[in-house]
Design an enzyme around this catalytic site. Sequence first.
Site, PDB file in Angstrom:
ATOM      1  N   ARG A  83       0.659  -7.977   8.876  1.00 28.33           N
ATOM      2  CA  ARG A  83      -0.521  -7.337   9.461  1.00 28.33           C
ATOM      3  C   ARG A  83      -1.262  -8.340  10.335  1.00 28.33           C
ATOM      4  O   ARG A  83      -1.567  -9.457   9.902  1.00 28.33           O
ATOM      5  CB  ARG A  83      -1.431  -6.832   8.344  1.00 28.33           C
ATOM      6  CG  ARG A  83      -2.680  -6.099   8.795  1.00 28.33           C
ATOM      7  CD  ARG A  83      -3.531  -5.740   7.586  1.00 28.33           C
ATOM      8  NE  ARG A  83      -2.863  -4.804   6.699  1.00 28.33           N
ATOM      9  CZ  ARG A  83      -3.003  -4.813   5.381  1.00 28.33           C
ATOM     10  NH1 ARG A  83      -3.760  -5.727   4.785  1.00 28.33           N
ATOM     11  NH2 ARG A  83      -2.381  -3.920   4.640  1.00 28.33           N
ATOM     12  N   ARG A 153     -11.330  -9.792   5.310  1.00 30.85           N
ATOM     13  CA  ARG A 153     -10.207  -9.278   6.093  1.00 30.85           C
ATOM     14  C   ARG A 153     -10.617  -8.914   7.519  1.00 30.85           C
ATOM     15  O   ARG A 153     -11.735  -9.196   7.937  1.00 30.85           O
ATOM     16  CB  ARG A 153      -9.592  -8.086   5.365  1.00 30.85           C
ATOM     17  CG  ARG A 153      -9.067  -8.471   3.971  1.00 30.85           C
ATOM     18  CD  ARG A 153      -8.265  -7.356   3.357  1.00 30.85           C
ATOM     19  NE  ARG A 153      -7.724  -7.726   2.055  1.00 30.85           N
ATOM     20  CZ  ARG A 153      -6.904  -6.952   1.358  1.00 30.85           C
ATOM     21  NH1 ARG A 153      -6.518  -5.785   1.830  1.00 30.85           N
ATOM     22  NH2 ARG A 153      -6.456  -7.338   0.180  1.00 30.85           N
ATOM     23  N   LYS A 215     -10.522  -8.780  -2.615  1.00 35.91           N
ATOM     24  CA  LYS A 215     -10.566  -8.538  -1.177  1.00 35.91           C
ATOM     25  C   LYS A 215     -11.991  -8.212  -0.738  1.00 35.91           C
ATOM     26  O   LYS A 215     -12.796  -7.696  -1.508  1.00 35.91           O
ATOM     27  CB  LYS A 215      -9.621  -7.397  -0.798  1.00 35.91           C
ATOM     28  CG  LYS A 215      -9.927  -6.065  -1.471  1.00 35.91           C
ATOM     29  CD  LYS A 215      -8.842  -5.045  -1.157  1.00 35.91           C
ATOM     30  CE  LYS A 215      -9.082  -3.739  -1.900  1.00 35.91           C
ATOM     31  NZ  LYS A 215      -8.025  -2.742  -1.651  1.00 35.91           N
ATOM     32  N   LYS A 217     -14.238  -6.693   2.771  1.00 34.95           N
ATOM     33  CA  LYS A 217     -14.088  -6.016   4.059  1.00 34.95           C
ATOM     34  C   LYS A 217     -15.433  -5.914   4.773  1.00 34.95           C
ATOM     35  O   LYS A 217     -16.459  -5.637   4.141  1.00 34.95           O
ATOM     36  CB  LYS A 217     -13.496  -4.617   3.844  1.00 34.95           C
ATOM     37  CG  LYS A 217     -12.099  -4.651   3.231  1.00 34.95           C
ATOM     38  CD  LYS A 217     -11.559  -3.253   2.994  1.00 34.95           C
ATOM     39  CE  LYS A 217     -10.152  -3.300   2.402  1.00 34.95           C
ATOM     40  NZ  LYS A 217      -9.607  -1.941   2.156  1.00 34.95           N
ATOM     41  N   CYS A 434      -2.412   7.167   4.564  1.00 35.49           N
ATOM     42  CA  CYS A 434      -1.911   5.798   4.464  1.00 35.49           C
ATOM     43  C   CYS A 434      -0.386   5.817   4.607  1.00 35.49           C
ATOM     44  O   CYS A 434       0.234   6.862   4.727  1.00 35.49           O
ATOM     45  CB  CYS A 434      -2.325   5.174   3.135  1.00 35.49           C
ATOM     46  SG  CYS A 434      -1.494   5.901   1.694  1.00 35.49           S
ATOM     47  N   CYS A 440       5.547   1.107   0.690  1.00 38.07           N
ATOM     48  CA  CYS A 440       4.455   0.553  -0.112  1.00 38.07           C
ATOM     49  C   CYS A 440       4.841   0.504  -1.589  1.00 38.07           C
ATOM     50  O   CYS A 440       5.188   1.536  -2.186  1.00 38.07           O
ATOM     51  CB  CYS A 440       3.188   1.377   0.054  1.00 38.07           C
ATOM     52  SG  CYS A 440       1.811   0.739  -0.943  1.00 38.07           S
ATOM     53  N   CYS A 479      -1.842   6.498  -3.424  1.00 38.38           N
ATOM     54  CA  CYS A 479      -2.276   5.902  -4.685  1.00 38.38           C
ATOM     55  C   CYS A 479      -3.792   5.766  -4.634  1.00 38.38           C
ATOM     56  O   CYS A 479      -4.404   6.053  -3.605  1.00 38.38           O
ATOM     57  CB  CYS A 479      -1.597   4.540  -4.902  1.00 38.38           C
ATOM     58  SG  CYS A 479      -2.386   3.174  -4.019  1.00 38.38           S
ATOM     59  N   CYS A 483      -6.663   2.946   0.655  1.00 36.98           N
ATOM     60  CA  CYS A 483      -6.303   2.601   2.029  1.00 36.98           C
ATOM     61  C   CYS A 483      -6.511   3.754   3.009  1.00 36.98           C
ATOM     62  O   CYS A 483      -6.855   3.530   4.164  1.00 36.98           O
ATOM     63  CB  CYS A 483      -4.857   2.122   2.087  1.00 36.98           C
ATOM     64  SG  CYS A 483      -4.543   0.620   1.139  1.00 36.98           S
TER      65      CYS A 483
END
Length: 570
Positions: A83, A153, A215, A217, A434, A440, A479, A483
């Site tokens: 990415r 990110r 993470k 964002k 997603c 994935c 899931c 995302c």
Amino acid sequence: MSEKHPGPLVVEGKLADAERLKLDSNFLRGTIAEDLNDGLTGGFNGDNFLLIRFHGMYQQDDRDIRAERAEQKLEPRHAMMLRCRLPGGVMSPQQWLAIEEFAGEETLYGSVRLTNRQTFQFHGILKKDLKSAHQLLHKVGLDALATANDVNRNVLCTSNPVESRLHEQAYAWAKKISEHLLPRTRAYAEIWLDQEKVATTDEEPILGATYLPRKFKTTVVVPPQNDVDLHANDMNFVAIAENGELVGFNLLVGGGLSIDHGNKKTYARTASEFGFIPLEHTLAVAEAVVTTQRDWGNRTDRKNAKTKYTLERVGVDVFKAEVERRAGITFAPIRPYEFTGRGDRIGWVKGIDDKWHLTLFIENGRILDYPGRPLKTGLREIARIHKGDFRLTANQNLIVAGVPESDKAAIEKLARDHGLMNSVTPQRENAMACVSFPTCPLAMAEAERFLPGFVDQVDGIMAKHGMSDEHIVLRVTGCPNGCGRALLAEVGLIGKAPGRYNLYIGGNRTGTRIPRMYRENITDAEIVSIMDTLVGQWAEQRESDEGFGDFAVRTGIVRPVLDPARDFWE
């Protein structure tokens, strides 16, 4: 601290193994360099499997052929998803040409995938080709540093193709925030770019030796468009303009959508308003939010490690006061702002600078040559003549931005000839998924491959009830990790098992309200039947211009989620 707060500032207990991994990694180096030379496996060993995420990659395999390979006594066909870091989603046509060529020649799938993190990713890079991928990015002025794992990110920025001056200023701050919060370790340059190790001690003054608890964002948002879905993000700078000039930001902290099926300690949460800051304090405040979360975030339980849980545990006022202390500022009251939508303006839009901007709808963000729709070839041809820039949007679309009047007809012809300007329904424009299967590793149900056919069915329902000119903000994720941002949709589907989803209803069109679970673990056929009934009710009983999510809440189909920490699962 003497100030009262709901819970401890720091969670005591046994640290999650991820903390051990980061501390032992020698500032994210691990043994990745040695692993690259291991030809016995197509994957990475031990800690390196997770460490490569800090370098912008996830190890995946083709789950469609996993069982077949197991029968043949072969390991899964490991390949990496890489990415790019692309603050604000802005790139040059020359950069596009380079990455598109690499995708065609060096990846298993040949495609470029636009993501709702406003960047692109390659799927299917074999381990032997990873260095060339990173070096290609470096050659054209890009990188994949810090696009995954426990760091800040890719920073999003509202695409805003109309007010070019304001977008330029907001985008500049998105880039500054991104650069300011990057890891300082030289590991990325040493491993992937073959740069020599500098004989100094590594330091991470902002992220710390064990980086963030989870993470993180960040967005820069230009009202009235909430195309970046700010409430899905930890830290958000809402642009405040006076006379067309950016003067500062409203700061909102603590949004996040990822949950864990059945785990009531997890929940989606919208971001909390902290206050207004003038531009000169932006980087200091960004650093203060990140370092507060670094020091106070839960390092014992990764499922409760994100900023949203820290705010709920210590209290918004306590967290806000700590940010003020660390940044040396006092927040002013929130300045007025309003969101009117979050979709992209598909087609041509003229900016206030007399340049044209063409937003191309890219279903699921997948750039590939399809039969009768050679999308990748079309964008290549446009990039060869375009003098402006490309902007990837947080809705997985692409804007050919800054087109002079003299080039407009030629670019439109290329777009039409290659299937990039096909007519699509309002419903299809406002649906997103997603990646999910087959790549994935977290996927529980289909998403990207499921969405087009499902939208066909929803379009049929809309037509049946005379609502073809309307739309429902529809999101599908394979899931519960968030995302696809299903937990900010009017109708969200979250994968539970192959062919089964949890159905959420009741978000709104502007992305400021979380939907509530309406049915659990149901099939797509059951979802279609429910949608038929509810859209029929909406068509008959809606108030003027009332969106589906607002209708569902007003009529009691679902109760609004008012306090997610306490009523998300009720």
